[in-house]
Design an enzyme around this catalytic site. Structure first.
Site, PDB file in Angstrom:
ATOM      1  N   GLU A   1     -49.336 -12.795 -11.447  1.00  0.00           N
ATOM      2  CA  GLU A   1     -50.349 -12.636 -12.359  1.00  0.00           C
ATOM      3  C   GLU A   1     -51.993 -14.177 -11.586  1.00  0.00           C
ATOM      4  O   GLU A   1     -50.646 -14.724 -11.918  1.00  0.00           O
ATOM      5  CB  GLU A   1     -50.146 -12.664 -13.670  1.00  0.00           C
ATOM      6  CG  GLU A   1     -51.145 -12.667 -14.308  1.00  0.00           C
ATOM      7  CD  GLU A   1     -51.947 -11.505 -14.335  1.00  0.00           C
ATOM      8  OE1 GLU A   1     -53.668 -11.617 -14.096  1.00  0.00           O
ATOM      9  OE2 GLU A   1     -52.360 -10.353 -14.272  1.00  0.00           O
TER      10      GLU A   1
ATOM     11  N   ILE B   1     -66.147   2.774 -23.212  1.00  0.00           N
ATOM     12  CA  ILE B   1     -66.612   1.271 -23.196  1.00  0.00           C
ATOM     13  C   ILE B   1     -68.249   1.534 -24.210  1.00  0.00           C
ATOM     14  O   ILE B   1     -68.344   0.313 -24.567  1.00  0.00           O
ATOM     15  CB  ILE B   1     -66.353   1.180 -22.325  1.00  0.00           C
ATOM     16  CG1 ILE B   1     -65.545   0.614 -21.562  1.00  0.00           C
ATOM     17  CG2 ILE B   1     -67.805  -0.140 -22.064  1.00  0.00           C
ATOM     18  CD1 ILE B   1     -64.879  -0.207 -19.938  1.00  0.00           C
TER      19      ILE B   1
ATOM     20  N   ASP C   1     -54.806   2.222 -12.727  1.00  0.00           N
ATOM     21  CA  ASP C   1     -56.646   2.203 -12.172  1.00  0.00           C
ATOM     22  C   ASP C   1     -57.321   2.078 -10.778  1.00  0.00           C
ATOM     23  O   ASP C   1     -57.791   3.226 -10.292  1.00  0.00           O
ATOM     24  CB  ASP C   1     -57.847   1.373 -13.369  1.00  0.00           C
ATOM     25  CG  ASP C   1     -57.058   1.301 -14.286  1.00  0.00           C
ATOM     26  OD1 ASP C   1     -56.876   2.151 -15.413  1.00  0.00           O
ATOM     27  OD2 ASP C   1     -58.316   0.616 -14.854  1.00  0.00           O
TER      28      ASP C   1
ATOM     29  N   HIS D   1     -50.331  16.924 -48.673  1.00  0.00           N
ATOM     30  CA  HIS D   1     -50.949  17.351 -48.813  1.00  0.00           C
ATOM     31  C   HIS D   1     -52.238  15.762 -50.441  1.00  0.00           C
ATOM     32  O   HIS D   1     -50.943  15.485 -50.474  1.00  0.00           O
ATOM     33  CB  HIS D   1     -52.150  18.250 -49.378  1.00  0.00           C
ATOM     34  CG  HIS D   1     -53.491  18.301 -50.435  1.00  0.00           C
ATOM     35  ND1 HIS D   1     -54.748  18.922 -49.401  1.00  0.00           N
ATOM     36  CD2 HIS D   1     -52.987  18.480 -51.552  1.00  0.00           C
ATOM     37  CE1 HIS D   1     -55.346  18.746 -50.761  1.00  0.00           C
ATOM     38  NE2 HIS D   1     -54.902  18.481 -51.889  1.00  0.00           N
TER      39      HIS D   1
ATOM     40  N   LYS E   1     -61.022  -3.348 -30.154  1.00  0.00           N
ATOM     41  CA  LYS E   1     -60.481  -2.671 -31.340  1.00  0.00           C
ATOM     42  C   LYS E   1     -60.577  -3.880 -32.803  1.00  0.00           C
ATOM     43  O   LYS E   1     -61.381  -3.549 -33.884  1.00  0.00           O
ATOM     44  CB  LYS E   1     -58.981  -2.589 -31.488  1.00  0.00           C
ATOM     45  CG  LYS E   1     -59.257  -1.444 -29.822  1.00  0.00           C
ATOM     46  CD  LYS E   1     -60.018  -0.268 -30.104  1.00  0.00           C
ATOM     47  CE  LYS E   1     -59.426   0.292 -29.054  1.00  0.00           C
ATOM     48  NZ  LYS E   1     -60.402  -0.215 -27.620  1.00  0.00           N
TER      49      LYS E   1
ATOM     50  N   SER F   1     -71.981   6.055 -21.459  1.00  0.00           N
ATOM     51  CA  SER F   1     -72.001   6.989 -23.119  1.00  0.00           C
ATOM     52  C   SER F   1     -70.736   6.563 -22.498  1.00  0.00           C
ATOM     53  O   SER F   1     -70.401   7.687 -23.536  1.00  0.00           O
ATOM     54  CB  SER F   1     -73.224   8.127 -23.329  1.00  0.00           C
ATOM     55  OG  SER F   1     -72.790   8.665 -23.160  1.00  0.00           O
ATOM     56  N   GLY F   2     -70.091   6.104 -21.676  1.00  0.00           N
ATOM     57  CA  GLY F   2     -68.221   6.568 -22.082  1.00  0.00           C
ATOM     58  C   GLY F   2     -67.684   5.240 -23.030  1.00  0.00           C
ATOM     59  O   GLY F   2     -68.543   5.648 -23.549  1.00  0.00           O
TER      60      GLY F   2
ATOM     61  N   GLY G   1     -51.060  -9.673 -19.283  1.00  0.00           N
ATOM     62  CA  GLY G   1     -51.754  -8.287 -20.253  1.00  0.00           C
ATOM     63  C   GLY G   1     -52.486  -7.858 -19.527  1.00  0.00           C
ATOM     64  O   GLY G   1     -53.074  -6.441 -20.022  1.00  0.00           O
TER      65      GLY G   1
END
Length: 463
Positions: free
Chosen positions: A33, A183, A309, A442, A50, A180-181, A38
């Site tokens: 890294e 992200i 990715d 419920h 988030k 407008s995905g 992370g």
């Protein structure tokens, strides 16, 4: 030269999970890294965004306290403190990964990694010292970054990507979001909630264009109601950053429009990190910015693998993790089945949230299915109304002949936590009738799933 069974290049949610699973399977493992353990997800993506979105949600609650019978006389935001909280959450998660590396006896090789022929990898540290390592299996998990368009070059100040959007020194008064995905709409929601004037520019006819069209239209209505301006079928052709702010020239169906803002956020997708990591020297095959792999993530060169990715699958954190686990289990000689990319859930954490899995209604029709479609609005849900979260719905699509659950599409509060029901049910080849007869508690948001299925089969009770 140190020798390992497995070396993983990159420590994002694909890389670090892969390394842990490899170690669990008894393989001597190292991870390379160059920045923070992370990767983008923990440090600049999934997790800190988030945290920002939660601050925005709490601020929204304060603004609408009277809707809940509460009085809050004075409240305000501290944009800098909101950003600092987000960074603190990210730092904590990164430290958590450091702990997991120690716990699983994984060697962390700090520096820039470059693969070499002969199952070797060079790691160059920040002080330019290079050490060569070798492994029986080298797994490339270098992820991706914000994609730049020629018409939208990023300068990191007035035209920015997602990393800068998370740590702006001050809140912009006006923001243009291009794309407008997930992200794009998440940042649009965050900044709008904080009081920034936000405009979304989307090239395609609907925002969140990969979603079912009903979901796209509902999110558009919700965003417009909250004051976000939306321009679809529109394209930013150039930007002018010479003045105090930035001017964006937008080509629309009606002609060119010039928008002025403090900042333009480019959220037009991602670019894989495959340059300068040795692919050409090793001879690893690449096509259209992606490393080519088989069902078990082996490249065309034995001993070299790629996940996440940088490969052709969906660019999602949970996909990278699943691919990495499958990859090392295959290396360890376990019997594994190829990943079902048709059953990968997608989640967008704006408000209202968006979650989906499987085919959209249009895709199901294109594939020739005779379908049953059910829809249950949260406006008819007792839990949603009590919580003040009546926006949105659950939509389900079934094959009329066999009852196969073809797709599930949700928009509303907490739906990113609800979508797993559909994922598991589809994995188990559950039919619509079985979902309908599985008793849901419920009052909950989740019973909207059962009600939507009931609607598909003309048995809905609460509509």
């Amino acid at each position: 030269m140190s020798k390992y069974d497995v070396i993983v290049l990159g420590s994002g949610p694909g890389g670090y999970v892969t390394a842990i699973r490899a170690s669990q399977l008894g393989l001597k493992t190292a991870i390379v890294e160059k920045e923070n353990l992370g990767g983008v997800c923990l440090n600049w993506g999934c997790i800190p965004t988030k945290a920002l979105l939660k601050s925005a949600q709490v601020f929204e609650y304060l603004k609408h306290a009277e809707d809940y019978g509460l009085k809050v006389n004075e409240y305000d935001k501290d944009f800098d403190a909101v950003v600092k909280r987000s960074r603190s959450v990210a730092d904590g998660m990164s430290k958590g990964v450091q702990f997991l590396m120690k716990k699983n006896k994984i060697d962390v090789l700090e520096g820039y990694g470059k693969v070499k022929p002969g199952k070797k990898i060079d790691v160059t540290s920040s002080d330019n010292k290079t050490i060569e390592y070798s492994a029986d299996h080298i797994i490339i998990a270098t992820g991706a970054r914000s994609r730049e368009l020629p018409s939208l070059p990023q300068d990191g100040k007035k035209v920015i990507g997602y990393r800068e959007a998370m740590t702006l020194p001050e809140q912009p008064k006006k923001l243009i979001v291009v794309g407008s995905g997930a992200i794009g709409v998440e940042f649009a929601y965050f900044y709008n909630s904080m009081g920034t004037e936000v405009t979304i520019v989307e090239y395609l006819p609907n925002i969140v264009p990969v979603e079912d069209v009903d979901v796209s239209k509902q999110l558009g209505r919700s965003f417009k109601k909250s004051g976000i301006k939306i321009m679809t079928s529109s394209e930013v052709t150039k930007v002018d950053t010479s003045g105090d702010g930035v001017k964006a020239y937008v080509k629309t169906k009606k002609g060119e429009e010039v928008l002025e803002a403090d900042i333009v956020l480019s959220a037009v997708g991602i670019k894989t990190n495959i340059e300068n990591i040795g692919l050409e020297e090793v001879g690893i095959a690449v096509d259209r910015d992606k490393i080519l792999v088989n069902d078990y993530y082996q490249t065309n060169i034995p001993g070299y693998y790629a996940i996440g990715d940088v490969t052709p699958g969906q660019a999602l954190a949970h996909v990278a993790s699943a691919e990495g686990i499958l990859c090392v289990e295959k290396i360890a000689g376990m019997h594994v089945d190829a990943l079902d990319y048709g059953n990968i859930p997608g989640c967008t954490y704006c408000s209202p949230e968006v979650a989906s899995v499987g085919l959209t209604e249009a895709q199901a029709k294109e594939k020739g299915y005779e379908i049953k479609v059910g829809k249950f609005p949260f406006s008819a849900s007792g839990k949603a109304k009590a919580g003040g979260n009546a926006d949105g719905f659950v939509k389900v699509i079934f094959d009329a002949k066999y009852g196969e659950w073809l797709g599930c599409h949700m928009i509303g509060a907490g739906v990113t936590d609800m979508i797993a029901e559909a994922v598991v049910a589809r994995k188990l080849e559950t039919t619509g009738h079985e979902v309908l007869k599985a008793v849901h508690p419920h009052p909950t948001m989740s019973e909207a799933v059962m009600e939507a299925v009931a609607d598909a089969y003309d048995e809905v009770i609460h509509l």
